[in-house]
Design a protein around this motif. Structure first.
Motif, PDB file in Angstrom:
ATOM      1  N   TYR A  16       0.890  -1.162   0.000  1.00 23.39           N
ATOM      2  CA  TYR A  16       0.000   0.000   0.000  1.00 23.39           C
ATOM      3  C   TYR A  16       0.927   1.210   0.000  1.00 23.39           C
ATOM      4  O   TYR A  16       2.008   1.126   0.586  1.00 23.39           O
ATOM      5  CB  TYR A  16      -0.863   0.030   1.257  1.00 23.39           C
ATOM      6  CG  TYR A  16      -1.831  -1.128   1.352  1.00 23.39           C
ATOM      7  CD1 TYR A  16      -2.923  -1.210   0.494  1.00 23.39           C
ATOM      8  CD2 TYR A  16      -1.650  -2.135   2.290  1.00 23.39           C
ATOM      9  CE1 TYR A  16      -3.809  -2.274   0.584  1.00 23.39           C
ATOM     10  CE2 TYR A  16      -2.534  -3.199   2.391  1.00 23.39           C
ATOM     11  CZ  TYR A  16      -3.610  -3.260   1.536  1.00 23.39           C
ATOM     12  OH  TYR A  16      -4.487  -4.303   1.619  1.00 23.39           O
ATOM     13  N   PHE A  19       3.800   1.116   2.299  1.00 24.62           N
ATOM     14  CA  PHE A  19       3.810   0.078   3.326  1.00 24.62           C
ATOM     15  C   PHE A  19       3.691  -1.288   2.676  1.00 24.62           C
ATOM     16  O   PHE A  19       2.828  -1.497   1.834  1.00 24.62           O
ATOM     17  CB  PHE A  19       2.631   0.334   4.280  1.00 24.62           C
ATOM     18  CG  PHE A  19       2.559  -0.642   5.405  1.00 24.62           C
ATOM     19  CD1 PHE A  19       3.396  -0.521   6.502  1.00 24.62           C
ATOM     20  CD2 PHE A  19       1.642  -1.690   5.373  1.00 24.62           C
ATOM     21  CE1 PHE A  19       3.329  -1.431   7.553  1.00 24.62           C
ATOM     22  CE2 PHE A  19       1.569  -2.598   6.421  1.00 24.62           C
ATOM     23  CZ  PHE A  19       2.416  -2.455   7.508  1.00 24.62           C
ATOM     24  N   ALA A  21       2.448  -4.766   3.110  1.00 15.45           N
ATOM     25  CA  ALA A  21       1.564  -5.523   4.004  1.00 15.45           C
ATOM     26  C   ALA A  21       1.818  -7.022   3.900  1.00 15.45           C
ATOM     27  O   ALA A  21       1.637  -7.749   4.880  1.00 15.45           O
ATOM     28  CB  ALA A  21       0.112  -5.210   3.678  1.00 15.45           C
ATOM     29  N   PRO A  40      -1.198 -12.755  14.265  1.00 18.12           N
ATOM     30  CA  PRO A  40      -1.814 -11.682  15.048  1.00 18.12           C
ATOM     31  C   PRO A  40      -2.423 -10.600  14.144  1.00 18.12           C
ATOM     32  O   PRO A  40      -2.189 -10.606  12.939  1.00 18.12           O
ATOM     33  CB  PRO A  40      -0.635 -11.122  15.851  1.00 18.12           C
ATOM     34  CG  PRO A  40       0.581 -11.483  15.061  1.00 18.12           C
ATOM     35  CD  PRO A  40       0.264 -12.775  14.368  1.00 18.12           C
ATOM     36  N   ASN A  41      -3.174  -9.692  14.719  1.00 21.36           N
ATOM     37  CA  ASN A  41      -3.740  -8.583  13.953  1.00 21.36           C
ATOM     38  C   ASN A  41      -2.621  -7.842  13.228  1.00 21.36           C
ATOM     39  O   ASN A  41      -1.567  -7.606  13.811  1.00 21.36           O
ATOM     40  CB  ASN A  41      -4.464  -7.587  14.876  1.00 21.36           C
ATOM     41  CG  ASN A  41      -5.759  -8.171  15.410  1.00 21.36           C
ATOM     42  OD1 ASN A  41      -6.292  -9.126  14.843  1.00 21.36           O
ATOM     43  ND2 ASN A  41      -6.247  -7.620  16.489  1.00 21.36           N
ATOM     44  N   GLY A  42      -2.879  -7.534  11.958  1.00 21.23           N
ATOM     45  CA  GLY A  42      -1.880  -6.808  11.185  1.00 21.23           C
ATOM     46  C   GLY A  42      -0.854  -7.700  10.523  1.00 21.23           C
ATOM     47  O   GLY A  42       0.048  -7.214   9.839  1.00 21.23           O
ATOM     48  N   ALA A  43      -0.976  -9.015  10.677  1.00 19.45           N
ATOM     49  CA  ALA A  43       0.004  -9.946  10.098  1.00 19.45           C
ATOM     50  C   ALA A  43      -0.064  -9.993   8.575  1.00 19.45           C
ATOM     51  O   ALA A  43       0.884 -10.407   7.917  1.00 19.45           O
ATOM     52  CB  ALA A  43      -0.196 -11.348  10.660  1.00 19.45           C
ATOM     53  N   GLY A  44      -1.218  -9.577   8.034  1.00 22.07           N
ATOM     54  CA  GLY A  44      -1.384  -9.607   6.580  1.00 22.07           C
ATOM     55  C   GLY A  44      -2.326 -10.691   6.092  1.00 22.07           C
ATOM     56  O   GLY A  44      -2.400 -10.967   4.901  1.00 22.07           O
ATOM     57  N   LYS A  45      -3.089 -11.271   7.025  1.00 18.82           N
ATOM     58  CA  LYS A  45      -4.007 -12.353   6.655  1.00 18.82           C
ATOM     59  C   LYS A  45      -5.128 -11.844   5.754  1.00 18.82           C
ATOM     60  O   LYS A  45      -5.386 -12.399   4.687  1.00 18.82           O
ATOM     61  CB  LYS A  45      -4.630 -12.997   7.909  1.00 18.82           C
ATOM     62  CG  LYS A  45      -3.612 -13.463   8.935  1.00 18.82           C
ATOM     63  CD  LYS A  45      -4.296 -14.105  10.132  1.00 18.82           C
ATOM     64  CE  LYS A  45      -5.230 -13.163  10.897  1.00 18.82           C
ATOM     65  NZ  LYS A  45      -4.532 -12.093  11.632  1.00 18.82           N
ATOM     66  N   THR A  46      -5.815 -10.795   6.208  1.00 17.01           N
ATOM     67  CA  THR A  46      -6.941 -10.272   5.436  1.00 17.01           C
ATOM     68  C   THR A  46      -6.475  -9.769   4.077  1.00 17.01           C
ATOM     69  O   THR A  46      -7.123 -10.030   3.053  1.00 17.01           O
ATOM     70  CB  THR A  46      -7.654  -9.139   6.210  1.00 17.01           C
ATOM     71  OG1 THR A  46      -8.162  -9.695   7.430  1.00 17.01           O
ATOM     72  CG2 THR A  46      -8.805  -8.557   5.409  1.00 17.01           C
ATOM     73  N   THR A  47      -5.337  -9.094   4.054  1.00 19.25           N
ATOM     74  CA  THR A  47      -4.795  -8.613   2.783  1.00 19.25           C
ATOM     75  C   THR A  47      -4.555  -9.791   1.842  1.00 19.25           C
ATOM     76  O   THR A  47      -4.959  -9.761   0.678  1.00 19.25           O
ATOM     77  CB  THR A  47      -3.479  -7.838   3.021  1.00 19.25           C
ATOM     78  OG1 THR A  47      -3.765  -6.715   3.861  1.00 19.25           O
ATOM     79  CG2 THR A  47      -2.878  -7.356   1.712  1.00 19.25           C
ATOM     80  N   GLU A 160     -11.709 -15.328   9.098  1.00 18.92           N
ATOM     81  CA  GLU A 160     -12.110 -15.361  10.508  1.00 18.92           C
ATOM     82  C   GLU A 160     -13.541 -15.867  10.752  1.00 18.92           C
ATOM     83  O   GLU A 160     -14.340 -15.188  11.400  1.00 18.92           O
ATOM     84  CB  GLU A 160     -11.977 -13.956  11.124  1.00 18.92           C
ATOM     85  CG  GLU A 160     -10.596 -13.341  10.920  1.00 18.92           C
ATOM     86  CD  GLU A 160      -9.771 -13.225  12.190  1.00 18.92           C
ATOM     87  OE1 GLU A 160     -10.232 -13.699  13.245  1.00 18.92           O
ATOM     88  OE2 GLU A 160      -8.655 -12.695  12.101  1.00 18.92           O
TER      89      GLU A 160
END
Ligand code: ATP
Length: 235
Positions: A16, A19, A21, A40-47, A160
Motif C-alpha cells: 500500500y 507500506f 503488508a 496476530p492482527n496486522g500480520a497480513g491475513k486479510t490482505t 475469521e
C-alpha cells in the motif's frame, strides 16, 4: 501445471502506498485440506485473502487456482467460494429464503445452488425454515458460511469464520469445515487464535508482519516449535 491443485501461491507481495503488508508469501492448498492462515492482527491475513478472493490485485507474485492465474474477474473465480465479512441477512425471512435471495442476486442458475446441501453441511439442517431472527450468533455465522458454500465451490476461502464464537460453536465449526473438505474440496481459513486453528484445521500457515514464519501439518507445527510460540504469544 497444478491443474488439480486448488491453490498455489508463489511470492505474493502486496504494497500500500509506502507500506509492505504482504511479502514473499508462498503456500499450497491441496484437496482434502483445511488450511489455517494464522497470525496476530496486522500480520497480513486479510490482505492475503482479499488478493486470493480476487478483490484486489497483488503487487507481485503468482496465484494459481486449479492451474489458472487468478485475477479480478477471472472465470476460475467461480470455482472459489468466499466469505469476507458477515453478510447482512433479512431477520424476518427464513435461513433458506435468505440464501435463495442472495443466489438470485448473483444471477447464477438456481439449479447450481443446492441450498439444502449447503445448509446441511453448515449444520443448519434442522433450522432451514426458521426465521433468521431466531438464530443464535453461531447459527448466523454458519448461515454466512453456507452462503459461501452455495454451488459447492472446490475451494472455500473464509476470513475469521470463528470470530466471536464460543468453544462449543468452534467445535461445531470443525465439523462444518471437515465435512466440506471431502470429495476433493479444500478450505482456507484465517484466524488469530492458535487454539482455533488447532481445533479446526489439518494444516497451518503462520504469518507475522507480512511474512510466513512457519507452515506444515497442525500436529507438527503446534507441537513445541519455539518460533511459533514466540510469534503467536503476542496475539
Ligand atoms: P486483522 O486480523 O486485523 O485483519 P490481518 O492479519 O488480516 O489482521 P491485514 O488486515 O492484512 O492484517 O493488514 C496488514 C497490514 O496492512 C496492517 O498493518 C494494516 O494496517 C495494513 N493495511 C491494510 N489495508 C490497508 C490499506 N488499504 N492501506 C494501507 N495499509 C493497509
Amino acid at each position: 501445471e497444478h491443474a488439480d491443485t486448488p491453490l498455489v501461491v508463489r511470492g505474493l507481495r502486496k504494497e500500500y502506498a509506502d507500506f509492505v503488508a504482504v511479502e514473499s508469501v508462498s503456500f499450497t492448498v491441496n484437496r482434502g485440506q483445511v488450511v489455517g492462515l494464522l497470525g496476530p492482527n496486522g500480520a497480513g491475513k486479510t490482505t492475503s485473502l482479499r488478493v486470493l478472493m480476487g478483490l484486489t490485485r497483488a503487487t507481485a507474485g503468482e496465484i494459481l487456482v486449479f492451474g489458472h492465474r487468478l485475477e479480478p474477474g477471472a472465470p476460475v473465480l467461480s470455482r472459489l467460494g468466499a466469505l469476507v465479512e458477515g453478510p447482512g441477512f433479512l431477520p424476518h425471512l427464513t435461513g433458506i429464503a435468505n440464501l435463495r435471495l442472495y443466489w438470485k442476486s448473483t444471477g447464477r442458475p438456481e439449479a447450481d445452488a443446492d441450498f439444502e446441501q449447503a445448509l446441511e453441511i453448515a449444520g443448519l439442517g434442522g433450522a432451514v425454515n426458521r426465521r433468521v431472527r431466531t438464530y443464535s450468533h453461531g447459527m448466523r455465522q454458519r448461515l454466512a458460511i453456507a452462503q459461501a458454500m452455495l454451488g459447492m465451490p472446490e475451494l472455500l476461502v473464509l476470513d475469521e469464520p470463528t470470530d466471536g464464537l464460543d468453544p462449543p460453536q468452534i467445535a461445531e465449526m470443525r465439523q462444518v469445515l471437515r465435512r466440506y473438505a471431502t470429495d476433493g474440496r479444500a478450505v482456507l481459513v484465517s484466524s488469530h487464535l492458535l487454539a482455533e486453528v488447532e481445533q479446526t484445521c489439518t494444516d497451518v500457515v503462520v504469518m507475522n508482519k507480512g511474512k510466513i514464519v512457519a507452515s506444515g501439518k497442525v500436529a507438527e507445527i503446534v507441537g513445541d516449535s519455539p518460533t511459533v510460540q514466540l510469534e503467536v504469544s503476542d496475539v
